[in-house]
Scaffold this motif. Structure first.
Motif, PDB file in Angstrom:
ATOM      1  N   ARG A 307      60.022 -67.096  37.699  1.00 53.80           N
ATOM      2  CA  ARG A 307      60.691 -67.235  36.415  1.00 53.80           C
ATOM      3  C   ARG A 307      59.853 -66.557  35.331  1.00 53.80           C
ATOM      4  O   ARG A 307      58.828 -65.960  35.597  1.00 53.80           O
ATOM      5  CB  ARG A 307      60.896 -68.723  36.077  1.00 53.80           C
ATOM      6  CG  ARG A 307      61.779 -69.463  37.075  1.00 53.80           C
ATOM      7  CD  ARG A 307      63.232 -68.995  36.971  1.00 53.80           C
ATOM      8  NE  ARG A 307      64.118 -69.788  37.819  1.00 53.80           N
ATOM      9  CZ  ARG A 307      64.513 -69.443  39.033  1.00 53.80           C
ATOM     10  NH1 ARG A 307      64.046 -68.314  39.556  1.00 53.80           N
ATOM     11  NH2 ARG A 307      65.334 -70.196  39.735  1.00 53.80           N
ATOM     12  N   GLY A 308      60.297 -66.680  34.090  1.00 52.01           N
ATOM     13  CA  GLY A 308      59.593 -66.066  32.968  1.00 52.01           C
ATOM     14  C   GLY A 308      58.383 -66.843  32.513  1.00 52.01           C
ATOM     15  O   GLY A 308      57.678 -66.418  31.596  1.00 52.01           O
ATOM     16  N   LYS A 309      58.126 -67.999  33.139  1.00 51.34           N
ATOM     17  CA  LYS A 309      56.942 -68.772  32.804  1.00 51.34           C
ATOM     18  C   LYS A 309      56.435 -69.476  34.057  1.00 51.34           C
ATOM     19  O   LYS A 309      57.162 -69.649  35.033  1.00 51.34           O
ATOM     20  CB  LYS A 309      57.251 -69.806  31.724  1.00 51.34           C
ATOM     21  CG  LYS A 309      58.273 -70.855  32.136  1.00 51.34           C
ATOM     22  CD  LYS A 309      58.495 -71.870  31.026  1.00 51.34           C
ATOM     23  CE  LYS A 309      59.508 -72.945  31.454  1.00 51.34           C
ATOM     24  NZ  LYS A 309      59.710 -73.951  30.391  1.00 51.34           N
ATOM     25  N   GLU A 310      55.178 -69.864  34.027  1.00 46.05           N
ATOM     26  CA  GLU A 310      54.584 -70.564  35.166  1.00 46.05           C
ATOM     27  C   GLU A 310      55.124 -71.986  35.221  1.00 46.05           C
ATOM     28  O   GLU A 310      55.158 -72.691  34.210  1.00 46.05           O
ATOM     29  CB  GLU A 310      53.062 -70.564  35.023  1.00 46.05           C
ATOM     30  CG  GLU A 310      52.324 -71.145  36.209  1.00 46.05           C
ATOM     31  CD  GLU A 310      50.824 -70.994  36.073  1.00 46.05           C
ATOM     32  OE1 GLU A 310      50.327 -69.885  36.386  1.00 46.05           O
ATOM     33  OE2 GLU A 310      50.167 -71.955  35.622  1.00 46.05           O
ATOM     34  N   LEU A 311      55.543 -72.413  36.404  1.00 48.86           N
ATOM     35  CA  LEU A 311      56.134 -73.735  36.578  1.00 48.86           C
ATOM     36  C   LEU A 311      55.228 -74.611  37.427  1.00 48.86           C
ATOM     37  O   LEU A 311      54.656 -74.149  38.430  1.00 48.86           O
ATOM     38  CB  LEU A 311      57.506 -73.625  37.249  1.00 48.86           C
ATOM     39  CG  LEU A 311      58.547 -72.750  36.537  1.00 48.86           C
ATOM     40  CD1 LEU A 311      59.827 -72.663  37.363  1.00 48.86           C
ATOM     41  CD2 LEU A 311      58.853 -73.296  35.148  1.00 48.86           C
ATOM     42  N   HIS A 312      55.087 -75.879  37.051  1.00 43.04           N
ATOM     43  CA  HIS A 312      54.281 -76.847  37.795  1.00 43.04           C
ATOM     44  C   HIS A 312      55.196 -77.966  38.283  1.00 43.04           C
ATOM     45  O   HIS A 312      55.956 -78.552  37.503  1.00 43.04           O
ATOM     46  CB  HIS A 312      53.165 -77.411  36.909  1.00 43.04           C
ATOM     47  CG  HIS A 312      52.148 -76.395  36.502  1.00 43.04           C
ATOM     48  ND1 HIS A 312      50.859 -76.387  36.979  1.00 43.04           N
ATOM     49  CD2 HIS A 312      52.237 -75.332  35.661  1.00 43.04           C
ATOM     50  CE1 HIS A 312      50.193 -75.376  36.458  1.00 43.04           C
ATOM     51  NE2 HIS A 312      51.009 -74.715  35.644  1.00 43.04           N
ATOM     52  N   SER A 322      66.278 -75.001  46.480  1.00 41.54           N
ATOM     53  CA  SER A 322      65.539 -73.755  46.282  1.00 41.54           C
ATOM     54  C   SER A 322      64.050 -74.009  46.123  1.00 41.54           C
ATOM     55  O   SER A 322      63.213 -73.404  46.811  1.00 41.54           O
ATOM     56  CB  SER A 322      66.074 -72.998  45.069  1.00 41.54           C
ATOM     57  OG  SER A 322      67.403 -72.584  45.269  1.00 41.54           O
ATOM     58  N   PHE A 323      63.664 -74.912  45.210  1.00 46.44           N
ATOM     59  CA  PHE A 323      62.246 -75.158  44.970  1.00 46.44           C
ATOM     60  C   PHE A 323      61.604 -75.912  46.138  1.00 46.44           C
ATOM     61  O   PHE A 323      60.429 -75.705  46.442  1.00 46.44           O
ATOM     62  CB  PHE A 323      62.047 -75.915  43.659  1.00 46.44           C
ATOM     63  CG  PHE A 323      62.217 -75.051  42.436  1.00 46.44           C
ATOM     64  CD1 PHE A 323      61.345 -74.001  42.178  1.00 46.44           C
ATOM     65  CD2 PHE A 323      63.253 -75.270  41.548  1.00 46.44           C
ATOM     66  CE1 PHE A 323      61.497 -73.196  41.066  1.00 46.44           C
ATOM     67  CE2 PHE A 323      63.424 -74.467  40.433  1.00 46.44           C
ATOM     68  CZ  PHE A 323      62.536 -73.425  40.186  1.00 46.44           C
ATOM     69  N   LEU A 399      54.455 -67.289  37.169  1.00 42.48           N
ATOM     70  CA  LEU A 399      55.390 -66.543  36.338  1.00 42.48           C
ATOM     71  C   LEU A 399      55.543 -65.150  36.932  1.00 42.48           C
ATOM     72  O   LEU A 399      54.686 -64.671  37.673  1.00 42.48           O
ATOM     73  CB  LEU A 399      54.923 -66.466  34.890  1.00 42.48           C
ATOM     74  CG  LEU A 399      53.592 -65.813  34.536  1.00 42.48           C
ATOM     75  CD1 LEU A 399      53.709 -64.301  34.433  1.00 42.48           C
ATOM     76  CD2 LEU A 399      53.063 -66.363  33.214  1.00 42.48           C
ATOM     77  N   ARG A 400      56.638 -64.520  36.617  1.00 39.13           N
ATOM     78  CA  ARG A 400      56.866 -63.170  37.133  1.00 39.13           C
ATOM     79  C   ARG A 400      55.833 -62.227  36.533  1.00 39.13           C
ATOM     80  O   ARG A 400      55.754 -62.076  35.315  1.00 39.13           O
ATOM     81  CB  ARG A 400      58.277 -62.709  36.787  1.00 39.13           C
ATOM     82  CG  ARG A 400      58.627 -61.339  37.354  1.00 39.13           C
ATOM     83  CD  ARG A 400      60.104 -61.034  37.184  1.00 39.13           C
ATOM     84  NE  ARG A 400      60.906 -61.933  38.002  1.00 39.13           N
ATOM     85  CZ  ARG A 400      61.129 -61.767  39.300  1.00 39.13           C
ATOM     86  NH1 ARG A 400      60.624 -60.725  39.925  1.00 39.13           N
ATOM     87  NH2 ARG A 400      61.869 -62.625  39.967  1.00 39.13           N
ATOM     88  N   THR A 512      46.973 -77.038  48.373  1.00 38.75           N
ATOM     89  CA  THR A 512      46.774 -75.708  48.940  1.00 38.75           C
ATOM     90  C   THR A 512      46.805 -74.625  47.863  1.00 38.75           C
ATOM     91  O   THR A 512      46.781 -73.459  48.164  1.00 38.75           O
ATOM     92  CB  THR A 512      47.787 -75.325  50.038  1.00 38.75           C
ATOM     93  OG1 THR A 512      49.038 -75.035  49.427  1.00 38.75           O
ATOM     94  CG2 THR A 512      47.922 -76.414  51.071  1.00 38.75           C
ATOM     95  N   LEU A 513      46.851 -75.037  46.573  1.00 41.43           N
ATOM     96  CA  LEU A 513      46.792 -74.062  45.497  1.00 41.43           C
ATOM     97  C   LEU A 513      45.531 -74.287  44.688  1.00 41.43           C
ATOM     98  O   LEU A 513      45.102 -75.425  44.481  1.00 41.43           O
ATOM     99  CB  LEU A 513      48.006 -74.194  44.567  1.00 41.43           C
ATOM    100  CG  LEU A 513      49.359 -73.922  45.197  1.00 41.43           C
ATOM    101  CD1 LEU A 513      50.421 -74.085  44.139  1.00 41.43           C
ATOM    102  CD2 LEU A 513      49.396 -72.532  45.756  1.00 41.43           C
TER     103      LEU A 513
END
Length: 519
Positions: A307-312, A322-323, A399-400, A512-513
């Protein structure tokens, strides 16, 4: 900008053991005689499927199998030289493709995006059930297997004339479908793939009842296993390698543009855009090898869920499909497949090709030995750990990235040139001659073994070729800077510098991140 790094729970954070330049060797090359990927004409099959799909469209789409069945109606051509070049660079010890710009691979999210296959669902147990299982009742006093399973076995028994052996799909389709024939019969060859296996009846009857299976997991295990057989073969002429290669064709078409695009189909999946005859582009062997060594490959993350921003997120079992499935595809694990008495286990290492998810690529660690004992119980446990949801783990969807961001750490840029495969070098492990023949030996059960030769310290930089990869990594950056005539020159240079900046390794998280790292 800061870009997160994907970590693995199945690897040690140490310098990885050294690869051999090839896990297998090609003295000669040949497309396996099983003819995988080639057209298989079965009288009545196309008519039968065309009759079933419109009548059960909603039900099949809920099971996430409509597109897989639809895809079986068409042919998928591929260039033999492209397949050879691909297999020359395939590393079965890591299930990755060694390209000039780093490791890439077919991953679970690719199969969902390219072919619409589900990752989450029940365990795919491809085996002939016992007589007890056929009549067993569940907790609601209903048959565990539907009555349709009994009908399938009755038909099988009748066609096999009382003997439990394989018979042709031609006979099977002719038994069930009596509609008019609309397609002429082309020239064809018989093969092992043209026979009916009774072991699929159990799963088929459960699907008819509405049970969804984690098909992407078993399909990717089958692809990895098939590529392993090709890469470690001693004689492809004598082998019978079978796996769904049309998904590999779809993957190469998406990342390396090996096919012309077809836009006349009513399905939007990428796999449906490369179907049909003569849509594969022609490459001679030299061009095919250069294809996988380009430094301007298509954006590696273009299929990822970004997406256009980082998601947590916290994976609590309540996220959207999807997620949830993107989370499954991020997790290092072991992919499993049961085929009658054969148990297949293949390592899945997304942190080795994390740029395809939008993460920054760092030097991968060393794969830990998986204590797989070859039992069905252990196989099911590995499958459960690869697809489990409701773990309460936290994960990041990056984010992309901007087009001018290099998704590699400085350490990786230095490390990769001395570890990649280079088919242009005539080393004793790769001897490609005539464009037809290869080798295979069937893998034993369990996780593949690895070499134990230690690498030099990761801090030691190669004397050559590091700058080549660095230059390749900056290609898109330079292109963008040249086009952006309105921005100050100083700002452009600073932007490119930030794209290559790295810091010390961030602390490891149980998800794992790791936290973000400058890229």
């Amino acid at each position: 900008m800061k870009v997160p790094i994907l970590k693995s729970a199945t690897h040690r954070e140490v310098a990885p053991s050294e690869f051999s330049h090839r896990n297998g060797c090609f003295h000669t090359w040949n497309v396996p005689p099983s003819g995988f990927g080639k057209v298989r004409y079965i009288p009545g099959y196309w008519e039968w499927v065309e009759d079933v799909l419109p009548h059960h469209k909603i039900f099949l789409e809920d099971l996430k199998v409509y597109d897989a069945i639809y895809a079986s109606l068409f042919t998928y051509d591929y260039n033999d030289n492209v397949l050879q070049a691909f297999c020359e660079l395939w590393r079965p010890s890591t299930n990755t493709l060694s390209t000039f710009i780093g490791e890439l691979s077919i991953f679970l999210w690719d199969l969902r995006t390219i072919g619409g296959l589900p990752m989450h669902g029940s365990f795919y147990d491809e085996v002939v059930p016992s007589a007890k299982e056929l009549i067993e009742m569940d907790h609601q006093v209903k048959p565990f297997l539907s009555e349709s399973c009994l009908y399938l076995f009755s038909a099988f028994h009748r066609l096999a004339k009382g003997e439990f052996h394989e018979f042709s799909v031609h006979d099977w389709v002719g038994f069930w479908f009596r509609g008019p024939s609309r397609y002429a019969e082309p020239l064809q060859k018989t093969s092992k793939v043209d026979h009916v296996r009774a072991s699929v009846f159990k799963v088929a009857s459960l699907m008819a009842r509405g049970v969804k299976f984690s098909l992407a997991v078993l399909l990717l295990a089958s692809i990895y296993h098939g590529l392993r057989e090709i890469s470690t073969s001693n004689d492809l002429i004598a082998s019978d390698v079978i796996f769904p290669i049309h998904y590999v064709c779809g993957w190469m078409g998406e990342y390396f543009e090996t096919h012309h695009r077809v836009n006349h189909m009513n399905r939007s999946l990428p796999l449906c855009k490369i179907l049909g005859e003569k849509v594969d582009k022609y490459f001679n062997l030299s061009d095919a090898r250069r294809l996988f060594q380009r430094d301007d490959a298509r954006q590696l993350y273009h299929l990822a869920l970004l997406r256009g921003k980082e998601l947590h997120f916290t994976e609590n079992g309540k996220l959207s499909d999807s997620f949830s499935e993107f989370f499954i595809s991020l997790r290092s694990s072991y992919l499993t497949l049961r085929h009658d008495a054969t148990f297949i286990v293949e390592s899945y290492n997304p942190h080795r090709f994390s740029r395809q998810f939008g993460f920054c690529q760092d030097i991968p660690g060393d794969l830990m030995e998986q204590p797989y004992d070859g039992t069905l119980q252990a196989l099911v446990q590995l499958w459960d750990s690869s697809t489990r949801l409701g773990t309460s783990l936290k994960f990041i969807v990056p984010l992309r990235p901007l087009n001018d961001v290099t998704l590699m750490t400085r350490e990786y840029i230095d490390w990769w040139p001395i570890h990649r495969l280079d088919p242009s070098k005539k080393n004793p492990h790769i001897v490609s001659t005539s464009p037809r023949q290869d080798q295979v030996h069937v893998r034993s059960k369990g996780v593949p073994s690895r070499l134990k030769v230690k690498l030099p310290s990761p801090s030691s930089k190669p004397k050559t070729k590091s700058n080549d990869l660095l230059q390749a990594a900056q290609t898109l950056s330079k292109s963008k800077v040249m086009k952006d005539g309105n921005a100050p020159t100083k700002k452009k240079v600073r932007r490119r510098s930030l794209a290559l900046k790295t810091t010390t390794t961030a602390p490891r998280y149980p998800t794992t991140l790791a936290k973000g790292r400058s890229a």
